[in-house]
Structure formats: C-alpha cells, structure tokens
Design a protein around this motif. Sequence first.
Motif, PDB file in Angstrom:
ATOM      1  N   PHE A  17       0.865  -1.311   0.059  1.00  0.00           N
ATOM      2  CA  PHE A  17      -0.041   0.056  -0.100  1.00  0.00           C
ATOM      3  C   PHE A  17       0.785   1.132  -0.030  1.00  0.00           C
ATOM      4  O   PHE A  17       0.431   2.014  -0.753  1.00  0.00           O
ATOM      5  N   GLY A  18       1.995   1.200   0.666  1.00  0.00           N
ATOM      6  CA  GLY A  18       2.590   2.361   0.937  1.00  0.00           C
ATOM      7  C   GLY A  18       3.422   2.813  -0.463  1.00  0.00           C
ATOM      8  O   GLY A  18       3.362   3.795  -0.937  1.00  0.00           O
ATOM      9  N   GLU A  37      10.474  -4.696  -6.254  1.00  0.00           N
ATOM     10  CA  GLU A  37       9.614  -5.594  -5.580  1.00  0.00           C
ATOM     11  C   GLU A  37      10.191  -6.971  -5.366  1.00  0.00           C
ATOM     12  O   GLU A  37      10.583  -7.672  -6.633  1.00  0.00           O
ATOM     13  N   ARG A  38      10.182  -7.733  -4.394  1.00  0.00           N
ATOM     14  CA  ARG A  38      11.030  -9.000  -4.378  1.00  0.00           C
ATOM     15  C   ARG A  38      10.309 -10.296  -4.929  1.00  0.00           C
ATOM     16  O   ARG A  38      10.809 -11.055  -5.464  1.00  0.00           O
ATOM     17  N   GLY A  84       4.852 -10.308  -3.186  1.00  0.00           N
ATOM     18  CA  GLY A  84       4.494 -10.207  -4.513  1.00  0.00           C
ATOM     19  C   GLY A  84       3.911  -8.940  -5.137  1.00  0.00           C
ATOM     20  O   GLY A  84       3.833  -7.967  -4.159  1.00  0.00           O
ATOM     21  N   GLY A  87       2.178  -6.321  -2.788  1.00  0.00           N
ATOM     22  CA  GLY A  87       2.255  -6.577  -1.383  1.00  0.00           C
ATOM     23  C   GLY A  87       0.874  -7.248  -0.896  1.00  0.00           C
ATOM     24  O   GLY A  87       0.439  -8.223  -1.630  1.00  0.00           O
ATOM     25  N   GLY A  88       0.790  -6.759   0.244  1.00  0.00           N
ATOM     26  CA  GLY A  88      -0.621  -7.479   1.113  1.00  0.00           C
ATOM     27  C   GLY A  88      -1.965  -7.524   0.385  1.00  0.00           C
ATOM     28  O   GLY A  88      -2.910  -8.022   0.648  1.00  0.00           O
ATOM     29  N   ALA A  93      -7.847  -9.217   2.996  1.00  0.00           N
ATOM     30  CA  ALA A  93      -9.417  -9.385   3.137  1.00  0.00           C
ATOM     31  C   ALA A  93     -10.322  -8.213   2.696  1.00  0.00           C
ATOM     32  O   ALA A  93     -11.443  -8.198   2.821  1.00  0.00           O
ATOM     33  N   ASN A  94      -9.480  -7.169   1.909  1.00  0.00           N
ATOM     34  CA  ASN A  94     -10.239  -6.081   1.350  1.00  0.00           C
ATOM     35  C   ASN A  94     -10.780  -5.338   1.949  1.00  0.00           C
ATOM     36  O   ASN A  94     -11.530  -4.192   1.318  1.00  0.00           O
ATOM     37  N   VAL A  95     -10.692  -5.311   3.191  1.00  0.00           N
ATOM     38  CA  VAL A  95     -11.606  -4.004   4.125  1.00  0.00           C
ATOM     39  C   VAL A  95     -10.639  -2.679   4.122  1.00  0.00           C
ATOM     40  O   VAL A  95      -9.563  -2.758   4.365  1.00  0.00           O
ATOM     41  N   ALA A 243      15.925  -5.562  -2.447  1.00  0.00           N
ATOM     42  CA  ALA A 243      16.796  -4.523  -1.977  1.00  0.00           C
ATOM     43  C   ALA A 243      17.584  -5.130  -0.689  1.00  0.00           C
ATOM     44  O   ALA A 243      17.010  -5.651   0.309  1.00  0.00           O
ATOM     45  N   ALA A 291       8.826  -1.621   2.167  1.00  0.00           N
ATOM     46  CA  ALA A 291       8.889  -3.025   2.148  1.00  0.00           C
ATOM     47  C   ALA A 291       8.249  -3.627   3.275  1.00  0.00           C
ATOM     48  O   ALA A 291       8.263  -5.051   3.517  1.00  0.00           O
ATOM     49  N   ASP A 545       5.447   3.067   4.862  1.00  0.00           N
ATOM     50  CA  ASP A 545       4.647   1.744   5.223  1.00  0.00           C
ATOM     51  C   ASP A 545       4.073   1.565   6.332  1.00  0.00           C
ATOM     52  O   ASP A 545       4.013   2.545   7.303  1.00  0.00           O
ATOM     53  N   GLY A 546       3.529   0.423   6.680  1.00  0.00           N
ATOM     54  CA  GLY A 546       3.081   0.039   8.366  1.00  0.00           C
ATOM     55  C   GLY A 546       4.251   0.354   9.086  1.00  0.00           C
ATOM     56  O   GLY A 546       3.990   0.679  10.334  1.00  0.00           O
ATOM     57  N   ASN A 556      -8.724  -1.816  10.204  1.00  0.00           N
ATOM     58  CA  ASN A 556      -7.684  -2.472   9.334  1.00  0.00           C
ATOM     59  C   ASN A 556      -6.863  -1.302   8.640  1.00  0.00           C
ATOM     60  O   ASN A 556      -7.438  -0.346   8.333  1.00  0.00           O
ATOM     61  N   SER A 558      -4.796  -0.940   6.017  1.00  0.00           N
ATOM     62  CA  SER A 558      -4.313  -0.794   4.711  1.00  0.00           C
ATOM     63  C   SER A 558      -4.667   0.847   4.234  1.00  0.00           C
ATOM     64  O   SER A 558      -3.570   1.581   3.621  1.00  0.00           O
TER      65      SER A 558
HETATM   66  C1  LIG Z   1      -4.290 -12.535   5.350  1.00  0.00           C
HETATM   67  C2  LIG Z   1      -4.416 -11.108   5.152  1.00  0.00           C
HETATM   68  C3  LIG Z   1      -5.540 -10.490   5.332  1.00  0.00           C
HETATM   69  C4  LIG Z   1      -5.526  -8.987   5.426  1.00  0.00           C
HETATM   70  N1  LIG Z   1      -6.753  -8.068   5.562  1.00  0.00           N
HETATM   71  C5  LIG Z   1      -6.448  -7.110   5.478  1.00  0.00           C
HETATM   72  C6  LIG Z   1      -7.723  -6.131   5.331  1.00  0.00           C
HETATM   73  O1  LIG Z   1      -9.117  -6.661   4.975  1.00  0.00           O
HETATM   74  N2  LIG Z   1      -7.723  -4.804   5.652  1.00  0.00           N
HETATM   75  C7  LIG Z   1      -6.503  -4.311   5.739  1.00  0.00           C
HETATM   76  O2  LIG Z   1      -6.427  -3.026   5.627  1.00  0.00           O
HETATM   77  N3  LIG Z   1      -5.458  -5.035   5.704  1.00  0.00           N
HETATM   78  C8  LIG Z   1      -5.398  -6.232   5.868  1.00  0.00           C
HETATM   79  N4  LIG Z   1      -4.478  -7.019   5.752  1.00  0.00           N
HETATM   80  C9  LIG Z   1      -3.018  -6.258   6.242  1.00  0.00           C
HETATM   81  C10 LIG Z   1      -2.549  -5.587   5.022  1.00  0.00           C
HETATM   82  O3  LIG Z   1      -2.258  -6.480   3.782  1.00  0.00           O
HETATM   83  C11 LIG Z   1      -1.222  -4.855   5.282  1.00  0.00           C
HETATM   84  O4  LIG Z   1      -1.337  -3.881   6.562  1.00  0.00           O
HETATM   85  C12 LIG Z   1      -0.604  -4.196   4.213  1.00  0.00           C
HETATM   86  O5  LIG Z   1      -0.323  -4.919   2.926  1.00  0.00           O
HETATM   87  C13 LIG Z   1       0.531  -3.540   4.719  1.00  0.00           C
HETATM   88  O6  LIG Z   1       1.176  -2.574   3.538  1.00  0.00           O
HETATM   89  P1  LIG Z   1       2.747  -1.838   3.664  1.00  0.00           P
HETATM   90  O7  LIG Z   1       2.776  -1.149   2.396  1.00  0.00           O
HETATM   91  O8  LIG Z   1       3.059  -1.994   4.846  1.00  0.00           O
HETATM   92  O9  LIG Z   1       3.489  -3.383   3.077  1.00  0.00           O
HETATM   93  P2  LIG Z   1       3.013  -4.762   2.174  1.00  0.00           P
HETATM   94  O10 LIG Z   1       1.707  -4.692   1.721  1.00  0.00           O
HETATM   95  O11 LIG Z   1       3.409  -5.870   3.042  1.00  0.00           O
HETATM   96  O12 LIG Z   1       4.204  -4.575   1.097  1.00  0.00           O
HETATM   97  C14 LIG Z   1       5.532  -5.006   1.351  1.00  0.00           C
HETATM   98  C15 LIG Z   1       6.168  -5.274  -0.001  1.00  0.00           C
HETATM   99  O13 LIG Z   1       7.586  -5.160   0.180  1.00  0.00           O
HETATM  100  C16 LIG Z   1       8.114  -6.150  -0.585  1.00  0.00           C
HETATM  101  N5  LIG Z   1       9.669  -6.424   0.141  1.00  0.00           N
HETATM  102  C17 LIG Z   1       9.894  -6.500   1.342  1.00  0.00           C
HETATM  103  N6  LIG Z   1      11.333  -6.533   1.594  1.00  0.00           N
HETATM  104  C18 LIG Z   1      11.713  -6.216   0.435  1.00  0.00           C
HETATM  105  C19 LIG Z   1      12.928  -5.906  -0.076  1.00  0.00           C
HETATM  106  N7  LIG Z   1      14.172  -5.985   0.579  1.00  0.00           N
HETATM  107  N8  LIG Z   1      13.092  -5.492  -1.422  1.00  0.00           N
HETATM  108  C20 LIG Z   1      12.229  -5.501  -2.317  1.00  0.00           C
HETATM  109  N9  LIG Z   1      10.833  -5.631  -2.079  1.00  0.00           N
HETATM  110  C21 LIG Z   1      10.675  -6.159  -0.605  1.00  0.00           C
HETATM  111  C22 LIG Z   1       7.330  -7.439  -0.037  1.00  0.00           C
HETATM  112  O14 LIG Z   1       7.430  -8.357  -0.970  1.00  0.00           O
HETATM  113  C23 LIG Z   1       5.734  -6.934  -0.341  1.00  0.00           C
HETATM  114  O15 LIG Z   1       5.271  -6.943  -1.524  1.00  0.00           O
HETATM  115  C24 LIG Z   1      -4.384  -8.443   5.551  1.00  0.00           C
HETATM  116  C25 LIG Z   1      -3.036  -8.988   5.481  1.00  0.00           C
HETATM  117  C26 LIG Z   1      -3.189 -10.517   5.440  1.00  0.00           C
HETATM  118  C27 LIG Z   1      -1.872 -11.273   5.296  1.00  0.00           C
END
Ligand SMILES: Cc1cc2nc3c(=O)[nH]c(=O)nc-3n(C[C@H](O)[C@H](O)[C@H](O)COP(=O)(O)OP(=O)(O)OC[C@H]3O[C@@H](n4cnc5c(N)ncnc54)[C@H](O)[C@@H]3O)c2cc1C
Length: 579
Positions: A17-18, A37-38, A84, A87-88, A93-95, A243, A291, A545-546, A556, A558
């Motif tokens: 998301f970030g 993206e790894r 992937g 990311g998440g 779960a889409n909320v 990275a 990440a 990010d988170g 939730n 995201s």
């Molecule tokens: C089963 C499940 C259900 C969920 N349901 C919800 C929901 O309904 N609503 C909601 O708000 N949240 C939900 N979440 C949580 C949500 O997915 C995360 O809070 C959100 O994706 C976090 O965003 P982010 O940008 O912090 O990082 P992420 O989305 O985790 O993305 C980080 C990305 O960085 C990549 N990465 C990591 N290290 C490196 C590196 N060194 N080099 C390159 N790439 C790297 C990872 O592969 C990943 O793709 C759920 C999570 C899961 C697992």
Amino acid sequence: MGSPAQHFDAVVVGSGFGGSVATYRLAEAGRTVCLLERGGPYPPGSFPRTPTQMRTNFWDPTQGLFGLFDFWSFAGLDVLVSSGLGGGSLIYANVLLRKDEAWFAREDTSGAGREYWPVTRADLDPHYDRVEAMLAPQSYPMEHEPYASTPKTRAFLDAARRAGREAFHPPLNVLFGNEGEAPVPGTPIVEHEPNLHGAPRFTCRLTGECDLGCNYGSKNSLDFTYLSAAARLGADIRTGCEARVIEPRPEGGYTVRYIAYDPDADGEAVDLFDPARVSHTLTCDRLVLAAGTLGTVRLLLRNRAAFPRLSRRLGTRFCGNGDLLTFALKCSEERDGRRVPRTVDPTYGPVITSAIRYADENEGAEGRGFYIEDGGFPAFATWLIQAAEMPGDMWRFRHTLARLLRERLRRDRYRHTGRSAMLAALFGSAEMSAGLLPMLGMGRDVPDGRMYLRHNHLRVDWRKGRPGRLSRQGRSSPYFERLRDACHELADALGAEFRDAPLWFLSRVITVHPLGGCPMGRHEGEGVVDAWGEAFGHPGLHVVDGAMMPGPVGANPSLTIAALSDRAADRILERERPA
Ligand SMILES: Cc1cc2nc3c(=O)[nH]c(=O)nc-3n(C[C@H](O)[C@H](O)[C@H](O)COP(=O)(O)OP(=O)(O)OC[C@H]3O[C@@H](n4cnc5c(N)ncnc54)[C@H](O)[C@@H]3O)c2cc1C
C-alpha cells in the motif's frame, strides 16, 4: 559482474500500500521512479490452489521458495505477510476502513506504551478521499440477491442484534458489479485502461478465496490500480528484485544494491549474504522504503551503520494491531421451539462482509476500542475442518465398511445397487464445517514491542501478556481480554460454542497487521521519521509503510498506510516545486 548503476529521481522498495501509492504519485508528477519488489507478479489465474502448488507458495529464498506467503514466528506472536507485486493487497481481506478520529491518540509518551500521533484524522481525510477514488471500494451489496442471503453475513448480523450491537458493511476493495449496473457474480469487469497483466477480470464469485489471491481478478488489488497506472506513466517496475544494501552517497542521495532472482530458478536456494549475489546497483535522489513493517525495519537495522544520524527509536513501538482470531462453533437456531444446527457456510461470500465497532476509553467507554468482523475461507478448507471431527468420521467409516463387508459375505450385494445414502451418511452432519463462524478482531493493543537483529536475523519481542499480570511487556492483556469477551458474547448469541485460536493457550497471537518499528514522531527523540515519513537526520530517506505507525491503527490498516503515503508524496512534490 554487477551491472552499472542507473540513476532515478526516486527508488521505491516494496509494492504494497505504501510503495504503490508513492510510486504512482511520483511518476504522475513526472519523476523517474524505479520500484523494486522482491516477489513476482500474479496475474488472475496464477494463484496456486492445488496441494502441490501450495507446497512452494511460501517465501524463503534461502530454501529455494519464491511464493506468496511469508510466515514469521517471534517471541509471543506469529506474523503472516505477503511477497508479490501488490504486496499485502494480493492476499488481504479487502476491508478499507479509515482510522477512527478518536483513536489518533495524543498521549504523554513518557509513560511506557503510550502513543502520540503527529497527524490527525482531519490531516488524513483528503488523502483517504484520494485513495478511495483510485481503489473504488464497494460495500457488500446486501440489497441484492444472492448477496442478501449470504448465511455467514446473516448469522453475524443476527449475533450483533442479539448482543445489542450495531453491525455495518465496511467498504471492500472488491468489484461486485460494474458502475451503474446491478451486481452479478462472475460478470466481465469493464476496465477503461488496460491493466499491467493484460488480463480480463470478473466480478466477485463469492468463493471465500480472497486470502489466497483472487484468480478472477475481482479484487481491486494494487497491481490493477496504482501499479497499472504507474506503469502506464512510465514507472520502471522490477519484480524478483530484493533490496539488500542501502547507503547515503557522499554527493547526496542514496545507493541501493539488490539481488535479482532468476524467475526460472524455483527450488534453487539463494545465499542472501553472498555479496556476489547483490550485484545490481541503483542510485537516486530520494529513497522511499515501503518493504512492509518487517521488511523496512530489517533493511534499516541491517544497514544502520551507514545511517549514523538515524534515531535511536528504530525498532520501537511494534504491535500487531490487536489481531485476534476466534470461532463460534456449531452455531444453532431455534425452529419450532427446538434448537437445531444453523448453516453458516463460511465459504460463501468474500472473506469479510460485516463489522461491529466497539468504542474506546477515548470515547467514554471502558478499555481500548476494537472491531470484530465476520471471517470466511475457501471451500477446500472445510475438508480439513471435517478431519477435525475425525473420531466420529472414523466410527462412521468403520460402520459403513463393516456393512458393505456383511452384504458381500451374505452375497446380497446386488439387492440394492444404489449406495448414495450410505456414502452420504459417511459425511455425518458436517455440523462442524457448516456451522462455523470465524471472528476476526483487531484494535488498539499496546505498541510496546521491540524489533532488533540477532546474528543478523530479525527478532521481535512483543507479548500480549497473561490476564492479571502486567509485566514490562504484555500490557495488552486487558485489551485482549475485553476483545475476547466480546467475541464470546457473539458466539453465545448464536447458540454456539466459543473457541479460541489454537495458540491462545500458549499466550501467543497471530497477526496479519504488523505495525511500527520506524515510528512517526514530533522529533528524533520520539520517532524515526516525521509526520510526512521523512527520516530525522537523513533528508531524502522516506518510510511510507506500516513501519511508520506510532501505534495501532485499530481498524484494518491498509487504507491508512495508503493515505499516509499519499500525504508523504504531496510533501515531497511540494518541497521540490520550483519557487
Ligand atoms: C491474510 C491477510 C488479510 C488481510 N486483510 C486486511 C484487510 O482486510 N484490510 C486491511 O486494511 N489490511 C489487511 N491485511 C493487512 C495488509 O495486507 C497490510 O497491512 C498491508 O499490506 C501493509 O502494507 P505495507 O505497504 O506496509 O506493506 P506490504 O503490503 O506488506 O508490502 C511490502 C512489500 O515489500 C516487499 N519487500 C519486502 N522486503 C523487500 C525488499 N528488501 N526488497 C524489495 N521488496 C521487498 C514485499 O514482498 C511486499 O510485497 C491483511 C493481511 C493478510 C496477510
């Protein structure tokens, strides 16, 4: 041989998301952006479903695994995140809920576990609006069939009503119907621009498979939204690129070195610490870390020596956003004055359709606030749940076998050739899987966890604590007790048996919402980054990010991560605007 360094205005690490929002916003403003993206790309239809495919659907390059699920185990909690493009959003779960206005706590942080949010809901609202406009969430369309008859949704709404609570249908990042048309499962989605997978998509088929990745493209995951738009704008999106080394450049800006995985090398173990593998180099004016909480904090901790002015708060304020999984088992209902099993069928629908909000002490209630949402899972998981009824099944299986044998010995096996009823009886009442309602809780636990490296591996110390005991860590215990009681109350309202998640009795929780470690603060004594995600002491280094949360989002997270990233992008672009 490493390739020569390429220079970009910005390098973004991670496509969740970030990272996706930042990549799009910077590319939209005409900046040259490279996104690393790894994990791999997942077009519709490519998400594994069979046991053979699932075996390798985990992320651990050191073991030759390059799949989607990245599972971590720490002291006191387990964490599941994704790997992937998107990311998440690929497995979530889409909320998409906004953080509650009253939960932007502004406490005196000298008391342990207390929070101070340097942004307010009013600061974030315009960014929430902007992200929602891109992701186009829709609420579960309960005013239409077949949605209105979803058994688990009906059960959850009944439970809320009987417990005297108000349930609602939160915005979901899923397409149920095309704009201006009545929602119908499985109809082609009309896209005005091609998506980066070049693949057709279909509206939600209600298969409960959201958390495994949607093979119909029904989710508006980040690959279909922000990342497709960023790719059209010319962002350089590189998958399979992890990275590993980051450092400031003497002349300003940053260097990023990364490993590029061979997409055909499935099963081949990779030594991540072999410097020869980290053979690709980029340079940039701005380095945007996204990440994910674990990925970003690990990257900063490993490269800390190169960032001498980074705040000592790095690794602090970790929490799991109060996640708690519980179950209402064998739900029942009253019919003709008798209690009979109730079909909840958690496999029908998207994973989450409804929620109940419980107020916080900030709003005059007792204790810290939380949400409870209905859960769901794919149909094949019910076979595993049936296996939990094994003793009964074994008895039935033996009984059926004995009957068949008796008939064979009596040579009357041809007397009635139809065996359907006998085979049907093998399944018993299927009460366990049909009458099960998972309940997903999350809310304001205490951000008193600490992230650090031991032998170069990430560790997290966070404990929910035991009831009645408030040790240095584990101050979340009263929060979890209150949340668990509320789940118990809902199970009771459904005439069901209440069950904790299997690891609860070991005082462990599992979270899918790890947050913190690189918190926002008003100054470097309080946080690692400012209220716009820029690191104190290292201009041009951003965390979006988170990891940047100074405490639990509560809802939730995201949408809040995406909104904060959008706000960070505004700030970067404002600063760079010529006077
Ligand atoms: C089963 C499940 C259900 C969920 N349901 C919800 C929901 O309904 N609503 C909601 O708000 N949240 C939900 N979440 C949580 C949500 O997915 C995360 O809070 C959100 O994706 C976090 O965003 P982010 O940008 O912090 O990082 P992420 O989305 O985790 O993305 C980080 C990305 O960085 C990549 N990465 C990591 N290290 C490196 C590196 N060194 N080099 C390159 N790439 C790297 C990872 O592969 C990943 O793709 C759920 C999570 C899961 C697992």
